[in-house]
Write a protein that holds these residues in place. Structure first.
Motif, PDB file in Angstrom:
ATOM      1  N   VAL A   7      38.245  22.938  46.877  1.00  0.00           N
ATOM      2  CA  VAL A   7      37.240  23.563  46.796  1.00  0.00           C
ATOM      3  C   VAL A   7      36.057  22.618  47.617  1.00  0.00           C
ATOM      4  CG1 VAL A   7      35.700  25.173  45.135  1.00  0.00           C
ATOM      5  CG2 VAL A   7      37.991  24.545  44.578  1.00  0.00           C
ATOM      6  N   THR A   8      35.431  23.092  48.983  1.00  0.00           N
ATOM      7  CA  THR A   8      35.166  22.092  48.809  1.00  0.00           C
ATOM      8  C   THR A   8      33.924  22.901  49.515  1.00  0.00           C
ATOM      9  OG1 THR A   8      35.694  22.480  51.411  1.00  0.00           O
ATOM     10  CG2 THR A   8      36.576  21.117  49.791  1.00  0.00           C
ATOM     11  N   GLU A   9      32.256  22.445  50.320  1.00  0.00           N
ATOM     12  CA  GLU A   9      31.146  22.968  50.411  1.00  0.00           C
ATOM     13  C   GLU A   9      31.758  23.963  51.444  1.00  0.00           C
ATOM     14  OE1 GLU A   9      28.645  23.469  49.354  1.00  0.00           O
ATOM     15  OE2 GLU A   9      29.122  23.304  47.112  1.00  0.00           O
ATOM     16  N   GLU A  10      32.463  23.436  52.991  1.00  0.00           N
ATOM     17  CA  GLU A  10      32.944  23.759  53.512  1.00  0.00           C
ATOM     18  C   GLU A  10      33.543  25.718  53.806  1.00  0.00           C
ATOM     19  OE1 GLU A  10      35.852  22.972  57.566  1.00  0.00           O
ATOM     20  OE2 GLU A  10      35.546  21.484  56.243  1.00  0.00           O
ATOM     21  N   LEU A  11      34.700  25.301  52.546  1.00  0.00           N
ATOM     22  CA  LEU A  11      35.234  26.051  52.018  1.00  0.00           C
ATOM     23  C   LEU A  11      33.972  27.451  51.527  1.00  0.00           C
ATOM     24  CD1 LEU A  11      37.900  28.076  51.474  1.00  0.00           C
ATOM     25  CD2 LEU A  11      38.361  27.360  49.429  1.00  0.00           C
ATOM     26  N   ASN A  15      34.898  31.026  53.818  1.00  0.00           N
ATOM     27  CA  ASN A  15      34.888  31.537  52.972  1.00  0.00           C
ATOM     28  C   ASN A  15      34.962  31.841  51.464  1.00  0.00           C
ATOM     29  OD1 ASN A  15      36.836  33.728  51.825  1.00  0.00           O
ATOM     30  ND2 ASN A  15      38.953  32.608  52.839  1.00  0.00           N
ATOM     31  N   PRO A  16      33.712  32.363  51.365  1.00  0.00           N
ATOM     32  CA  PRO A  16      32.690  32.037  49.875  1.00  0.00           C
ATOM     33  C   PRO A  16      33.609  33.633  48.764  1.00  0.00           C
ATOM     34  CG  PRO A  16      31.397  33.636  51.400  1.00  0.00           C
ATOM     35  CD  PRO A  16      32.821  33.513  52.058  1.00  0.00           C
ATOM     36  N   ALA A  20      35.054  31.402  45.794  1.00  0.00           N
ATOM     37  CA  ALA A  20      34.846  31.855  44.121  1.00  0.00           C
ATOM     38  C   ALA A  20      35.860  32.048  43.453  1.00  0.00           C
ATOM     39  CB  ALA A  20      33.642  33.255  44.421  1.00  0.00           C
ATOM     40  N   GLY A  21      36.931  32.412  43.923  1.00  0.00           N
ATOM     41  CA  GLY A  21      38.276  33.006  42.967  1.00  0.00           C
ATOM     42  C   GLY A  21      38.500  31.919  42.854  1.00  0.00           C
ATOM     43  N   LEU A  22      38.709  30.566  43.858  1.00  0.00           N
ATOM     44  CA  LEU A  22      39.483  29.058  43.011  1.00  0.00           C
ATOM     45  C   LEU A  22      38.341  28.770  41.945  1.00  0.00           C
ATOM     46  CD1 LEU A  22      40.448  28.321  46.110  1.00  0.00           C
ATOM     47  CD2 LEU A  22      41.711  27.880  44.769  1.00  0.00           C
TER      48      LEU A  22
END
Length: 45
Positions: A7-11, A15-16, A20-22
């Motif tokens: 979970v990163t800011e790039e992700l 891919n929002p 959000a799911g993670l």
């Protein structure tokens, strides 16, 4: 935990929905650990 789950800011930007799911999964995992610890402390300590 976030780093291990990827979970990163790039992700978040790329891919929002996946982000959000993670985050929801991680939140549930953290809540479970905390509740287990609280139960352990209250009943076994």
């Amino acid at each position: 935990m976030m780093g291990a789950a990827g979970v990163t800011e790039e992700l978040k930007a790329r891919n929002p929905m996946r982000w959000a799911g993670l985050m929801n999964t991680l939140k549930a995992q953290v809540e479970e650990v905390l509740l287990q610890e609280l139960v352990y402390i209250r009943f076994w300590a």
